[in-house]
Design an enzyme around this catalytic site. Structure first.
Site, PDB file in Angstrom:
ATOM      1  N   LEU A 147       8.501   9.741  -7.778  1.00 30.87           N
ATOM      2  CA  LEU A 147       7.822   8.444  -7.610  1.00 30.87           C
ATOM      3  C   LEU A 147       7.363   8.185  -6.177  1.00 30.87           C
ATOM      4  CD1 LEU A 147       8.682   5.080  -9.180  1.00 30.87           C
ATOM      5  CD2 LEU A 147       8.706   5.187  -6.685  1.00 30.87           C
ATOM      6  N   ARG A 198      13.386  -6.833   5.377  1.00 33.34           N
ATOM      7  CA  ARG A 198      12.882  -5.446   5.439  1.00 33.34           C
ATOM      8  C   ARG A 198      11.409  -5.348   5.823  1.00 33.34           C
ATOM      9  NH1 ARG A 198      14.421  -6.300   0.028  1.00 33.34           N
ATOM     10  NH2 ARG A 198      12.656  -6.846  -1.315  1.00 33.34           N
ATOM     11  N   ASP A 199      10.954  -4.094   5.923  1.00 36.56           N
ATOM     12  CA  ASP A 199       9.550  -3.721   6.126  1.00 36.56           C
ATOM     13  C   ASP A 199       9.020  -4.138   7.500  1.00 36.56           C
ATOM     14  OD1 ASP A 199       9.979  -3.059   3.475  1.00 36.56           O
ATOM     15  OD2 ASP A 199       8.894  -4.787   2.677  1.00 36.56           O
ATOM     16  N   ASP A 235       5.202   2.414  -1.657  1.00 35.43           N
ATOM     17  CA  ASP A 235       4.408   1.890  -0.536  1.00 35.43           C
ATOM     18  C   ASP A 235       3.884   2.957   0.444  1.00 35.43           C
ATOM     19  OD1 ASP A 235       5.880  -0.129  -1.670  1.00 35.43           O
ATOM     20  OD2 ASP A 235       6.810  -0.794   0.186  1.00 35.43           O
ATOM     21  N   GLN A 264       6.572   6.049   0.573  1.00 36.44           N
ATOM     22  CA  GLN A 264       7.915   5.932   0.006  1.00 36.44           C
ATOM     23  C   GLN A 264       8.031   6.939  -1.132  1.00 36.44           C
ATOM     24  OE1 GLN A 264      10.677   3.038   0.343  1.00 36.44           O
ATOM     25  NE2 GLN A 264       9.969   3.992   2.213  1.00 36.44           N
ATOM     26  N   SER A 280      10.513   0.829   3.654  1.00 35.15           N
ATOM     27  CA  SER A 280       9.181   0.775   4.272  1.00 35.15           C
ATOM     28  C   SER A 280       9.173   0.324   5.723  1.00 35.15           C
ATOM     29  CB  SER A 280       8.288  -0.161   3.465  1.00 35.15           C
ATOM     30  OG  SER A 280       7.951   0.469   2.266  1.00 35.15           O
TER      31      SER A 280
HETATM   32  C1  FRU Z   1       7.740  -2.896  -1.709  1.00 35.64           C
HETATM   33  C2  FRU Z   1       9.172  -2.517  -1.419  1.00 35.64           C
HETATM   34  C3  FRU Z   1       9.537  -2.811   0.029  1.00 35.64           C
HETATM   35  C4  FRU Z   1      10.657  -1.843   0.272  1.00 35.64           C
HETATM   36  C5  FRU Z   1      10.217  -0.641  -0.498  1.00 35.64           C
HETATM   37  C6  FRU Z   1      11.326   0.189  -1.101  1.00 35.64           C
HETATM   38  O1  FRU Z   1       7.238  -2.215  -2.812  1.00 35.64           O
HETATM   39  O2  FRU Z   1      10.062  -3.169  -2.288  1.00 35.64           O
HETATM   40  O3  FRU Z   1       9.855  -4.146   0.283  1.00 35.64           O
HETATM   41  O4  FRU Z   1      10.853  -1.553   1.620  1.00 35.64           O
HETATM   42  O5  FRU Z   1       9.383  -1.121  -1.536  1.00 35.64           O
HETATM   43  O6  FRU Z   1      10.843   1.356  -1.669  1.00 35.64           O
END
Ligand code: FRU
Length: 482
Positions: free
Chosen positions: A41, A161-162, A44, A60, A104
């Site tokens: 899979l 996050r992110d 992001d 990801q 991410s």
């Molecule tokens: C968005 C998300 C982010 C996270 C990542 C995990 O699609 O949920 O917030 O960092 O995917 O894979």
């Protein structure tokens, strides 16, 4: 036995994943000009940036199955934003800070290194999450040890996050903005600052976005760019309610135009929240950090908590084409970068009102001189697969339910009302379609799933339209690099 979801990829998985990749490449849904995972899979786009003369784009990745397992960052590089070379895993999840995934984040060239900021999705023995904002430096060959830059903030929930890194030249400051959730379950952005890119980040506060104090329960993937003296705040909010033609996907991805003052922690909006895309599958967009006077954006052509038919073939997810952004009429226009034109071959030109064509994907189509009414119906084996209908200043995009086998299933629709269309550009890959209206004023991005190699296109127009079609070259790097 430990669940596959918790398995962490490592370089010793090469043979197993290489075999899996060979199997997966037989899937009839494999794309020809869109980034897709080698196995498993993809979600992001991450770390989109320019470094040492090349574009860097990570995604990801969970390699072992088409599920949201323990994520790593897969690395690709490009000269033209169209052809991407596979480089292998950039960030592996470890047993500590990112024991449940390297989540991410973004990247920026600092000196001779690419600084990568991401979220260590850390869980303790009780499965409680302690997200940490991490830093890794990449020198073009090797990755440094991981460092914790920012620890979990105790006043917000586990959803932090992110990180997006933003450098303010005038103030000589680095800001990290992260997506978060308040204890009252409201989505927000937290701001950290430092005069140094790799240490001393301190918490500045929660960004005040006037009018958006209660806008969904979580904001993922925040991003910030400036164009023509405006600031644009992009993010992926979760928990918005459908409002007529708007917010019809499970989660949204959009932007607000305005002015930001990071020192005052204030964003003053001059627009609504505008969805970046009006199709079925678009999320977690990211713009590139680079030294040029242009803006580029790429997104995941997929959504969380959604199942896709490719999962039976053990893979899932694709990225959109990379798009260049322009700010016009207080709106972002998006259009695939120029270099996609180099994939074109076998140009054909037609003028007609009504016709039926056989088309082979991958292909691109341009339709000009659209006036009052145009209906395009894509058929797979004689059955409708998708329909694009423009009539009475309304655009309706219809997609068959999510499986080529389920050909008589329900239709799903997306609407754009009060629209004037003169031109359409459509890019069709094996299992995705990207539609651009009026040179990027609107985009509609979707996966679709067909059975046959060739599909038919029925054109039905109220006037003579000018149509051009091109076959497109494959541009996917199929080499298996871990
Ligand atoms: C968005 C998300 C982010 C996270 C990542 C995990 O699609 O949920 O917030 O960092 O995917 O894979």
């Amino acid at each position: 036995m430990k669940k596959i979801k918790y398995r962490k990829v490592s370089s010793s998985d090469f043979e197993e994943l290489n075999l899996l990749n060979k199997e997966i490449n037989k899937s009839k849904y494999r794309q020809k000009f869109h980034m897709q995972p080698l196995t498993g899979l993809l979600n992001d786009p991450n770390g989109f940036s320019y470094y040492k003369g090349k574009w860097q784009l990570f995604y990801q990745w969970f390699p072992f199955d088409a599920i949201h397992g323990t994520k790593s960052w897969y690395h690709t590089v490009s000269d033209d934003l169209v052809h991407f070379e596979n480089k292998g895993v950039g960030i592996y999840p470890n047993a500590y800070e990112d024991n449940h995934g390297a989540y991410s984040g973004s990247a920026l060239q600092v000196g001779d290194d690419l600084f990568i900021y991401y979220t260590g999705n850390n869980r303790d023995e009780e499965y409680t999450r302690h997200p940490k904002q991490m830093l890794v430096k990449y020198d073009g060959e090797k990755y440094s040890e991981k460092e914790i830059l920012i620890d979990t903030h105790p006043d917000y929930t586990e959803h932090q996050r992110d990180p997006k890194i933003v450098y303010d030249e005038k103030l000589g400051k680095y800001y990290i903005i992260i997506g978060a959730q308040t204890k009252d379950k409201i989505g927000c952005i937290l701001v950290y600052e430092s005069t140094s890119p790799d240490k001393d980040f301190t918490f500045k506060g929660k960004l005040k976005v006037k009018g958006f104090e209660d806008f969904g329960y979580m904001w993922e993937c925040p991003d910030l760019i400036s164009m023509d003296d405006k600031d644009i705040l992009l993010f992926s909010p979760q928990g918005l309610e459908t409002k007529g033609e708007y917010f019809n996907n499970i989660y949204q991805n959009g932007y607000i135009i305005g002015k930001i003052d990071l020192e005052k922690l204030e964003f003053i909006p001059e627009s609504d929240f505008i969805e970046l895309d009006r199709g079925f599958d678009f999320y977690a967009s990211q713009t590139a950090n680079h030294p040029f006077d242009r803006e580029y954006l790429v997104a995941w052509m997929g959504l969380p908590d959604t199942n896709y038919p490719t999962e039976t073939d053990k893979w899932s997810g694709s990225l959109t084409m990379v798009r260049e952004l322009k700010l016009k009429n207080n709106k972002l226009y998006q259009y695939p970068v120029e270099a996609y034109k180099n994939l074109r071959k076998n140009e054909k030109t037609y003028e007609y009102e009504n016709t039926r064509l056989e088309i082979y994907v991958p292909m691109e189509m341009e339709i000009k001189d659209i006036q009052d009414k145009l209906i395009l119906t894509l058929l797979d084996d004689g059955k409708a697969l998708m329909e694009l209908k423009y009539e009475n200043n309304e655009f309706i995009f219809t997609r068959k339910s999510f499986s080529s086998e389920d050909i008589d299933g329900d239709f799903e629709k997306r609407y754009i009302k009060n629209i004037d269309i003169s031109k359409l550009n459509i890019f069709i890959d094996t299992s995705s379609i990207e539609i651009f209206i009026n040179e990027g004023e609107y985009s509609l991005t979707s996966r679709y799933f067909k059975k046959n190699d060739s599909i038919n296109l029925i054109v039905n127009s109220s006037n003579i339209i000018k149509v051009k079609t091109w076959d497109l070259d494959d541009c996917i790097d199929e080499s298996f690099v871990l």
